[in-house]
Design a protein around this motif. Structure first.
Motif, PDB file in Angstrom:
ATOM      1  N   GLY A 175       0.803  -1.224   0.000  1.00  0.00           N
ATOM      2  CA  GLY A 175       0.000   0.000   0.000  1.00  0.00           C
ATOM      3  C   GLY A 175       0.829   1.265   0.000  1.00  0.00           C
ATOM      4  N   HIS A 176       2.122   1.126   0.319  1.00  0.00           N
ATOM      5  CA  HIS A 176       2.942   2.329   0.471  1.00  0.00           C
ATOM      6  C   HIS A 176       3.979   2.437  -0.637  1.00  0.00           C
ATOM      7  CE1 HIS A 176       0.892   3.272   4.139  1.00  0.00           C
ATOM      8  NE2 HIS A 176       1.006   2.011   4.465  1.00  0.00           N
ATOM      9  N   PHE A 177       3.481   2.394  -1.850  1.00  0.00           N
ATOM     10  CA  PHE A 177       4.291   2.654  -3.024  1.00  0.00           C
ATOM     11  C   PHE A 177       3.702   3.906  -3.665  1.00  0.00           C
ATOM     12  CE2 PHE A 177       5.982   2.269  -7.225  1.00  0.00           C
ATOM     13  CZ  PHE A 177       7.239   1.740  -7.001  1.00  0.00           C
TER      14      PHE A 177
ATOM     15  N   PRO B  76      -1.864  13.424   1.357  1.00  0.00           N
ATOM     16  CA  PRO B  76      -1.110  12.756   2.423  1.00  0.00           C
ATOM     17  C   PRO B  76      -1.587  11.310   2.595  1.00  0.00           C
ATOM     18  CG  PRO B  76      -1.912  14.894   3.167  1.00  0.00           C
ATOM     19  CD  PRO B  76      -2.542  14.637   1.833  1.00  0.00           C
ATOM     20  N   CYS B  77      -0.642  10.420   2.821  1.00  0.00           N
ATOM     21  CA  CYS B  77      -1.006   9.013   3.024  1.00  0.00           C
ATOM     22  C   CYS B  77      -1.741   8.890   4.358  1.00  0.00           C
ATOM     23  CB  CYS B  77       0.236   8.146   3.018  1.00  0.00           C
ATOM     24  SG  CYS B  77      -0.148   6.393   3.148  1.00  0.00           S
ATOM     25  N   PRO B  78      -2.920   8.266   4.369  1.00  0.00           N
ATOM     26  CA  PRO B  78      -3.677   8.169   5.622  1.00  0.00           C
ATOM     27  C   PRO B  78      -3.088   7.170   6.607  1.00  0.00           C
ATOM     28  CG  PRO B  78      -4.858   7.050   3.858  1.00  0.00           C
ATOM     29  CD  PRO B  78      -3.643   7.672   3.237  1.00  0.00           C
TER      30      PRO B  78
ATOM     31  N   ASN C  90       0.123   5.161   8.769  1.00  0.00           N
ATOM     32  CA  ASN C  90       1.186   5.611   9.657  1.00  0.00           C
ATOM     33  C   ASN C  90       2.443   5.773   8.803  1.00  0.00           C
ATOM     34  OD1 ASN C  90       2.727   6.182  11.873  1.00  0.00           O
ATOM     35  ND2 ASN C  90       2.843   4.071  12.592  1.00  0.00           N
ATOM     36  N   CYS C  91       2.427   6.805   7.941  1.00  0.00           N
ATOM     37  CA  CYS C  91       3.364   6.894   6.827  1.00  0.00           C
ATOM     38  C   CYS C  91       3.601   8.368   6.508  1.00  0.00           C
ATOM     39  CB  CYS C  91       2.711   6.182   5.629  1.00  0.00           C
ATOM     40  SG  CYS C  91       3.509   6.432   4.039  1.00  0.00           S
ATOM     41  N   PRO C  92       4.854   8.772   6.328  1.00  0.00           N
ATOM     42  CA  PRO C  92       5.129  10.193   6.096  1.00  0.00           C
ATOM     43  C   PRO C  92       4.929  10.658   4.653  1.00  0.00           C
ATOM     44  CG  PRO C  92       7.176   8.953   6.169  1.00  0.00           C
ATOM     45  CD  PRO C  92       6.070   7.963   6.432  1.00  0.00           C
ATOM     46  N   ASN C  93       4.617   9.738   3.765  1.00  0.00           N
ATOM     47  CA  ASN C  93       4.632  10.019   2.327  1.00  0.00           C
ATOM     48  C   ASN C  93       3.309  10.634   1.848  1.00  0.00           C
ATOM     49  OD1 ASN C  93       5.734  10.006  -0.252  1.00  0.00           O
ATOM     50  ND2 ASN C  93       5.181   7.876  -0.654  1.00  0.00           N
ATOM     51  N   ARG C  94       3.330  11.104   0.621  1.00  0.00           N
ATOM     52  CA  ARG C  94       2.117  11.577  -0.066  1.00  0.00           C
ATOM     53  C   ARG C  94       1.886  10.682  -1.278  1.00  0.00           C
ATOM     54  NH1 ARG C  94       1.510  16.916   1.666  1.00  0.00           N
ATOM     55  NH2 ARG C  94      -0.251  17.131   0.266  1.00  0.00           N
ATOM     56  N   GLY C  95       0.629  10.557  -1.660  1.00  0.00           N
ATOM     57  CA  GLY C  95       0.303   9.923  -2.940  1.00  0.00           C
ATOM     58  C   GLY C  95       0.585   8.440  -3.019  1.00  0.00           C
ATOM     59  N   CYS C  96       0.677   7.770  -1.838  1.00  0.00           N
ATOM     60  CA  CYS C  96       0.833   6.309  -1.837  1.00  0.00           C
ATOM     61  C   CYS C  96      -0.413   5.653  -2.444  1.00  0.00           C
ATOM     62  CB  CYS C  96       0.948   5.785  -0.406  1.00  0.00           C
ATOM     63  SG  CYS C  96       2.522   6.081   0.384  1.00  0.00           S
ATOM     64  N   ILE C  97      -0.299   4.392  -2.788  1.00  0.00           N
ATOM     65  CA  ILE C  97      -1.462   3.628  -3.234  1.00  0.00           C
ATOM     66  C   ILE C  97      -2.568   3.721  -2.175  1.00  0.00           C
ATOM     67  CG2 ILE C  97      -2.235   1.246  -3.655  1.00  0.00           C
ATOM     68  CD1 ILE C  97       0.633   0.937  -5.020  1.00  0.00           C
TER      69      ILE C  97
HETATM   70 ZN   LIG Z   1       2.004   5.555   2.626  1.00  0.00          ZN
END
Ligand SMILES: [Zn+2]
Length: 324
Positions: free
Chosen positions: A146-148, A156-158, A160-167
């Motif tokens: 899910g975190h690609f 923003p990734c909902p 527990n992840c600092p990234n944006r635009g993840c799957i």
């Molecule tokens: Zn993520």
């Protein structure tokens, strides 16, 4: 073990018997483990002593030690679950992420050696099975499907992840609710706007209902969901070339609103030679998949069947050293 219920069964092959289900006790770690132990003992009374115990947890797991790295919904962060349950039951215990367990069950129930499963729910999880065995990275924390990143400038990734635009920022229940709510606020006269609840949000359940009634706004939300899911699927097919890619999780119950569109999108984007060899289907494992997968995992481990990419689970502690 889930955020709301603990399911336990005696697993033989890919068959679950003497299944029991209890609410998850989230008050404290001790109460949670005592409740789990009582449920497992209830199953053992009917089934007899197990050779080993497998546990699937909705958490990040350091696989070698079975220690829960982070756990959002249940009080298990930092708990050495493998050791703790091994002490309580006196048999080998193996602990893995629940999505890994579901993927392993799906592969073994279908007889597929190379399978990838996406679990679409509140978040996006998944599992990768290679040559019949779970691939989970060096320490057990990998295969976070899910975190690609689909879009570096995305929402923003909902998780527990600092990234944006993840799957997960596009293909999860939380993403659907966000998009439905945004659209409803933009169009106060729309059917979706009537669904805005006291908390200011449109729920996934309402979104599905309105989409099923043919509302074009709601269908638009699912269309963009399906498109992003298709883009993700094409990427997974290109990287893993699985025989079979299964779509599971709670959201798959609404698959009639996105599945065909996602497969169509993936087919336009995946490398053709790989796409021709991959079957995309809804997961068949059903409600017992997590329990069965945890059982298959334990059975594989006590028979010494491990990932061909790694002979033994790593016993090295996590290190912060990096090659510069
Ligand atoms: Zn993520």
């Amino acid at each position: 073990m889930g955020g709301t219920k603990v399911a336990v069964a005696a697993v033989d092959g890919v068959t679950a018997k003497h299944a029991m289900q209890e609410p998850t006790i989230t008050g404290s770690t001790g109460a949670l483990l005592d409740g789990l132990e009582a449920t497992v003992r209830g199953v053992i009374e009917q089934s007899g002593e197990p050779e080993a115990i497998g546990v699937g947890v909705p958490s990040q797991i350091d696989y070698a030690t079975g220690t829960v790295e982070t756990s959002v919904n249940i009080p298990l962060t930092g708990v050495p679950l493998r050791e703790e349950l091994g002490r309580r039951f006196g048999v080998p215990v193996f602990v893995d992420n629940d999505a890994n367990c579901a993927a392993l069950a799906e592969a073994h129930m279908l007889g597929e050696d190379n399978l990838l499963m996406l679990t679409l729910g509140t978040g996006v999880g998944g599992g990768v099975v290679i040559a019949g065995v779970t691939f989970r990275g060096a320490h057990g924390l990998g295969a976070e499907l899910g975190h690609f990143t689909l879009n570096p400038d995305g929402p923003p990734c909902p998780g527990n992840c600092p990234n944006r635009g993840c799957i997960e920022a596009y293909c999860s229940g939380q993403a659907l609710e966000r998009d439905a709510t945004e659209l409803a606020r933009d169009k106060p006269d729309s059917r979706l706007a009537q669904c805005i609840g006291a908390d200011g949000m449109v729920t996934g359940r309402d979104l599905v209902e309105v989409a099923e009634a043919g509302d074009t706004d709601a269908l638009l939300v699912f269309d963009s969901f399906a498109r992003m899911l298709g883009i993700a699927i094409a990427g997974y097919v290109n990287v893993f070339e699985p025989d079979h890619l299964a779509i599971g999780g709670g959201l798959s119950r609404a698959s009639h609103l996105f599945f065909d569109r996602a497969v169509q999108e993936a087919g336009m984007r995946a490398l053709p030679a790989l796409w021709r060899r991959t079957k995309i289907a809804l997961a068949q494992g059903g409600a017992d998949a997590g329990v069965i997968g945890a059982g298959v995992l334990a059975a594989q481990e006590i028979r010494g069947i491990r990932t061909p990419l790694r002979d033994t689970p790593s016993s090295r502690p996590p290190t912060t050293e990096r090659a510069e």
